[in-house]
Scaffold this active site. Structure first.
Site, PDB file in Angstrom:
ATOM      1  N   CYS A  21      -2.396   2.028  -2.938  1.00 39.65           N
ATOM      2  CA  CYS A  21      -2.529   3.132  -1.994  1.00 39.65           C
ATOM      3  C   CYS A  21      -3.882   3.816  -2.191  1.00 39.65           C
ATOM      4  CB  CYS A  21      -1.417   4.154  -2.162  1.00 39.65           C
ATOM      5  SG  CYS A  21      -1.592   5.510  -0.994  1.00 39.65           S
TER       6      CYS A  21
ATOM      7  N   LYS B 208       1.857  -5.698  -4.085  1.00 37.33           N
ATOM      8  CA  LYS B 208       1.003  -5.481  -2.912  1.00 37.33           C
ATOM      9  C   LYS B 208      -0.408  -5.132  -3.357  1.00 37.33           C
ATOM     10  CE  LYS B 208       0.878  -3.163   1.575  1.00 37.33           C
ATOM     11  NZ  LYS B 208       1.703  -2.427   2.544  1.00 37.33           N
TER      12      LYS B 208
ATOM     13  N   THR C 189       0.865  -1.178  11.772  1.00 36.83           N
ATOM     14  CA  THR C 189       0.322  -0.342  12.839  1.00 36.83           C
ATOM     15  C   THR C 189       0.882  -0.693  14.221  1.00 36.83           C
ATOM     16  OG1 THR C 189      -1.673  -0.041  11.537  1.00 36.83           O
ATOM     17  CG2 THR C 189      -1.861   0.399  13.890  1.00 36.83           C
TER      18      THR C 189
END
Lengths: 269, 304
Positions: free
Chosen positions: B129, B164, B265
């Protein structure tokens, strides 16, 4: 369930400098939408620029003809593209979305304060209030006379309105909040609704709350999903214990009570 | 014809998952379609304690992309287990929890808490992040730190472990190999690219957090290249993401070597993106007579 649909543009008129009104045919929306709610509009059918949808408050509804209207000002690429759309074309809309204004249960004296395009949701609201025989008046503020919207609509509705322009080209010279201050000193109001730029809302909230007047505001923030998933449109609010928390403009709002919004921690501070 | 795949022991009926942070905890999109239609549901990044997130504005639109700086706003693991997970029990799709933290102990605590829960099919370790000040990204840009974190988490959970990765590194292959070596069962890539936008009228960055992560079609060629590179280096499956809007995009990632894809998105633009992408992949397989996905995975580098 199906909250996504195509709606035809029925009318698209210029109302002022860079200001347009767009009327859509969509009986599904017009029959369901409540003042304060918004639609999330897809600007173009194909292509990725602009990528995101744009949220617009509902300005007006004509239930008999199955129409709803939005009022917008050209501010960027999305609205520049919108301004070129023609009646007869289809646009994809999501909605109605968001929490509507709550209407006062008891009869009382209501004052509304609109700044610029903030008039849009308040126009739809005032129509509902009048239908319920509520006593309502509205202060309309803008930078200059040409940007004052909806005067004719208000005359037709027979509602009391007072105009304020920053340059004095029409009505009272000064801010809508100066007028509000004056009105609140003169009369007894029971409830207030407001929509407009952040500094105005902040002043409105402080004027109303200092006199113990309850009310609601409609807030604006850049949105991505419009349905509460992305947490992009968070707004500083007061938590249950008075602590700072973030509420979603798309889902908890766009309408919030005056007490709920943390006006000291806003994006404009 | 079968669109089904398996990632780290997680059986999925198709290869299309939600990307963490773009799908909440599933509730919002369940109003549009039955979540059963998804390959798997990856929920919002969840931390040990609740997080309020970053100051607004949190979103800025850029050409074919979005900058976001939400800052891992989430209600904390206890709330998620009590309030969010029960609703997902009957969702009919595997649920993968994205876990995030500042310190190694926080990741370990989260993994331990989630390990016994039947309703959780896998963990996605968020070391990427870009929007939180400490940790997160620090693990994601240092091979040693990433490897040792994965090793530690591996030792406290038997759940499938997906790691990730952040694209904000010089050598994505090195990162992938480091986490694979220490026990990652799968690798998802990529998270957002660090970027910014400036409001020339205010002469200030647009985002409250000043910088944010770029996602959307603008990053697709970059993320696709990383999937292509990593999938040829590692043995574990790769989950590809970064700008997937259509079935054609998803197929590009699969041919670049991704066994599954995640959609982020695109959900914001079209809430039906995931089921429509599943449908498009099926149509492509029908038209080209594929019985299953395996010959398509990595087809682009296998054929070079």
């Amino acid at each position: 369930m199906a909250m996504l649909r195509k709606a035809q543009i029925i009318k698209h008129d210029r109302e002022g400098p860079g200001i347009y009104r767009m009327d859509f045919f969509s009986p599904e929306v017009s029959s369901r939408v409540i003042p304060g709610q918004f639609i999330h509009l897809k600007i173009r059918e194909e292509g990725y620029h602009p990528l995101l949808r744009r949220p617009f408050s509902i300005y007006d509804v004509d239930n008999e003809r199955g129409l709803f209207s939005i009022l917008y000002r050209v501010v960027g690429l999305g609205t520049r593209i919108m301004a070129k759309r023609q009646p007869g074309e289809l646009m994809e809309i999501m909605g109605p979305l968001g929490a509507p204004f709550t209407l006062p249960e008891e009869k009382g004296k209501i004052i509304l304060v609109a700044g610029g395009m903030g008039f849009a949701p308040l126009h739809f609201l005032i129509k509902k209030l009048l239908k319920r025989n509520m006593e309502a008046e509205i202060i309309l503020g803008a930078r200059k006379a040409e940007e004052l919207m909806g005067e004719n609509d208000l005359v037709q509705l027979g509602v009391n309105f007072i105009l304020a322009t920053e340059d004095g080209s029409r009505g009272f010279q000064g801010q809508a909040t100066d007028l509000l201050d004056k009105k609140l000193r003169e009369g007894n109001y029971d409830y207030l609704y407001s929509c407009g730029p952040y500094p105005m809302l902040k002043k409105v909230a402080s004027l109303a709350l200092s006199r113990g007047i309850k009310g609601e505001v409609s807030l604006e923030e850049i949105m991505a999903c419009g349905v509460g998933a992305c947490l992009g449109c968070a707004y500083p609010a007061k938590g249950d214990k008075g602590d700072l928390t973030y509420k979603k403009v798309c889902q908890h709002g766009p309408t919030f009570s005056l007490e709920e919004v943390s006006f000291h921690n806003g994006p404009g501070d | 014809m079968d669109l089904g795949i398996e990632i780290a022991g997680i059986k999925m009926k198709n290869p299309v998952m939600s990307a963490s942070g773009c799908f909440g905890y599933g509730e919002e999109y369940s109003a549009f379609y039955n979540l059963e239609e998804m390959g798997a549901l990856v929920v919002k990044g969840t931390t040990l304690e609740p997080r309020e997130g970053n100051l607004p504005p949190r979103i800025a639109e850029t050409p074919a992309g979005i900058l976001n700086a939400v800052g891992l706003q989430n209600p904390g693991i206890d709330y998620v287990i009590k309030k969010e997970l029960p609703a997902l029990k009957g969702a009919g799709t595997p649920v993968i929890i994205n876990i995030a933290g500042n310190l190694e102990e926080e990741y370990l605590e989260l993994a331990k808490i989630l390990d016994p829960l039947e309703e959780v099919q896998g963990l996605e370790v968020n070391i990427s992040c870009p929007n939180v000040k400490q940790g997160g990204m620090a693990f994601g840009t240092d091979e040693k730190a990433a490897g040792s974190l994965v090793k530690a988490i591996r030792s406290v959970t038997s759940k499938p472990l997906i790691v990730k990765l952040s694209p904000n590194v010089t050598d994505i292959r090195g990162m992938a190999l480091a986490v694979e070596k220490e026990g990652a069962d799968a690798i998802s890539l990529v998270n957002t690219f660090l970027g910014m936008a400036i409001d020339i009228h205010r002469k200030k960055p647009v985002l409250g957090n000043l910088v944010g992560g770029l996602s959307g079609p603008a990053i697709k060629p970059l993320s696709l290249r990383m999937v292509w590179q990593v999938s040829q280096e590692v043995k574990v499956p790769v989950i590809g993401m970064g700008g997937i809007m259509t079935a054609e995009d998803a197929l590009e990632f699969i041919m670049a070597g991704a066994r599954a894809v995640a959609v982020g998105t695109a959900n914001f633009v079209n809430p039906y993106s995931i089921p429509e992408i599943v449908k498009g992949i099926r149509k492509f397989m029908e038209e080209h007579d594929y019985e299953d996905l395996s010959p398509l995975v990595g087809a682009a580098w296998k054929g070079v």
